[in-house]
Write a protein that holds these residues in place. Sequence first.
Motif, PDB file in Angstrom:
ATOM      1  N   SER A 179      39.187  20.940  33.558  1.00  0.00           N
ATOM      2  CA  SER A 179      39.866  22.211  33.711  1.00  0.00           C
ATOM      3  C   SER A 179      39.334  23.417  32.941  1.00  0.00           C
ATOM      4  CB  SER A 179      41.181  21.884  32.919  1.00  0.00           C
ATOM      5  OG  SER A 179      41.174  21.761  31.393  1.00  0.00           O
ATOM      6  N   LEU A 180      38.309  23.294  32.262  1.00  0.00           N
ATOM      7  CA  LEU A 180      37.396  24.560  32.081  1.00  0.00           C
ATOM      8  C   LEU A 180      36.647  24.800  33.154  1.00  0.00           C
ATOM      9  CD1 LEU A 180      36.437  26.384  29.764  1.00  0.00           C
ATOM     10  CD2 LEU A 180      34.531  24.559  28.990  1.00  0.00           C
ATOM     11  N   TYR A 181      36.247  23.979  33.771  1.00  0.00           N
ATOM     12  CA  TYR A 181      35.062  24.160  34.895  1.00  0.00           C
ATOM     13  C   TYR A 181      36.027  25.115  36.134  1.00  0.00           C
ATOM     14  CZ  TYR A 181      32.897  23.795  39.411  1.00  0.00           C
ATOM     15  OH  TYR A 181      32.505  24.095  40.711  1.00  0.00           O
ATOM     16  N   THR A 182      37.195  24.579  36.262  1.00  0.00           N
ATOM     17  CA  THR A 182      38.102  25.169  37.280  1.00  0.00           C
ATOM     18  C   THR A 182      38.574  26.754  36.789  1.00  0.00           C
ATOM     19  OG1 THR A 182      39.151  23.089  37.803  1.00  0.00           O
ATOM     20  CG2 THR A 182      40.263  25.122  38.671  1.00  0.00           C
ATOM     21  N   THR A 186      36.911  30.278  38.733  1.00  0.00           N
ATOM     22  CA  THR A 186      38.125  31.354  39.037  1.00  0.00           C
ATOM     23  C   THR A 186      37.454  32.755  38.872  1.00  0.00           C
ATOM     24  OG1 THR A 186      39.791  29.684  39.304  1.00  0.00           O
ATOM     25  CG2 THR A 186      40.377  31.974  39.206  1.00  0.00           C
ATOM     26  N   ILE A 187      37.314  32.768  37.507  1.00  0.00           N
ATOM     27  CA  ILE A 187      36.953  33.930  36.797  1.00  0.00           C
ATOM     28  C   ILE A 187      35.290  34.400  37.370  1.00  0.00           C
ATOM     29  CG2 ILE A 187      36.219  35.047  34.561  1.00  0.00           C
ATOM     30  CD1 ILE A 187      38.306  33.224  33.044  1.00  0.00           C
ATOM     31  N   LYS A 188      34.423  33.644  37.222  1.00  0.00           N
ATOM     32  CA  LYS A 188      33.359  34.117  38.025  1.00  0.00           C
ATOM     33  C   LYS A 188      33.546  34.696  39.604  1.00  0.00           C
ATOM     34  CE  LYS A 188      28.690  32.817  39.222  1.00  0.00           C
ATOM     35  NZ  LYS A 188      28.142  33.730  38.713  1.00  0.00           N
ATOM     36  N   GLU A 189      34.223  34.135  40.163  1.00  0.00           N
ATOM     37  CA  GLU A 189      34.521  34.446  41.645  1.00  0.00           C
ATOM     38  C   GLU A 189      34.841  35.768  41.784  1.00  0.00           C
ATOM     39  OE1 GLU A 189      36.877  31.178  43.002  1.00  0.00           O
ATOM     40  OE2 GLU A 189      35.171  30.260  43.633  1.00  0.00           O
TER      41      GLU A 189
END
Length: 474
Positions: A179-182, A186-189
């Motif tokens: 869930s951290l990766y997801t 999202t934030i990076k995008e």
Amino acid sequence: MKKRQILTLGLSVAMTTGMMAGVVSANAAEDPVTLKWIQVGGGMPKTYDEWLDQINPYLEEKIGVNVEMEIVPWGDWDNRRNVITNSGEYFDILFTDQNRYGSEVSTGVLLDITDMLEENAPELYKMIPEDYWNAVEIDGKVYGVPTYKDSSLSEFFVWDQDIADKYEIDVEKVTDFESLYTALKTIKEGEGGSPYFMSKNGANFLLNLSYDDLSSGLPAIGVKYDDETMTVVNPLNDEELLSKLDIIHQMYQEGIINGDAPTADDSSKYATFFAAQGWSGAAKTTWGPNNGVENCTAVQYGDTVVSNTTVRGSINGIYSGCEHPDKALELLNLVNTDSKVRDWFYYGAEGVDFEYTEDNKVHRLSTDWKMAGYTQGTFFNVTQTDDVDFNQWDEVKELNENAKPSVMIGFNLDTSEIETELANCRAVYEKYYSELFTGAREPREMVETINEELEKAGWETIREEAQKQIDAQK
């Protein structure tokens, strides 16, 4: 009559002279002892001289000592420590931890203070729980004062809550790496950059939360905290760990983790997200302010655990060649029991770095104080700051009290027969761990390489000796 007056006067002068000589002699005997204390931190504070002018007169009055501090920058610590301990350089008190304490005892750097504690530091001796004294014992003797603080281990995911809210991320539900990766993708995008800041230590907390390294200073050997069989293994082969490292590697490849992570230090930089050991209240009192974030949230990752190693995360030892060990121990006693002294060490110079409010709280005037609070003494007599309406140390005590104990707590590995192998294996681990735990290289291939080199360095000899000692004490 006149003769008697002269005689009386002569006696009076002689007595006065004798008394003055006695005063001079007493004063000479009471000249303050200057103690050199070496710690790790952010380097020497800018207000160090102002701080000395405040704290030394107080220490002199209380216990007849002055302090001289050396605060070694994080990035220089390993090299500086090697010079200190290998060259015989003089110091009085030295900060140490689980990675170095055992070897510093075995090489004779630190003083056995077992018989001094009750006489020279009675308040300190009573204040620290008995289990914690047991945790720093080596062959039944105490060579350092454990810091009574967050002596259990709790890891937290720390967020800039405003950014999380912007992308509708429920941080309370982000408690694993999937869930951290997801969330971070999202934030990076949306924001660009690398939202997950890592230093060169990377996610090595994953080992600390799962395995007891037997205070060997070698994370590549250990017993799982809940393994009742007490079997010594190589934690790097744990499939659960490797699956998390796979995700971290993916995050590094995608730029979610900063590209300089394998060499980055812990200097204060803005980070949307990072992981840190501590307690949730530190989001408001420490992590947020240091990160320049007012709305900061910390969510616990994993269980809270306690072991010899976690207790040994902060220890202050006295040099075996110390000229005034009684005074050094009295200073450690005072730092841990006198709130005023503790505040000076924790917050800096009064009136410059902090001030007291009318309701006896601390108002911070700057966040530039470079001494690291966890290296000095207990947290439980540090004055609460005025920017929060809760006492963060209450949470720390609760975490300590509810921590899950390692099956190996109280066990002390005798490393005298395996010092060479340990040193060689530590060198292998230290060569690779930054790239492994920051995701800079493919983890499974790296672990194969590390394991091959560990075997050549004597890992199996260490395992056999550790298992033999454990089995003998079951």
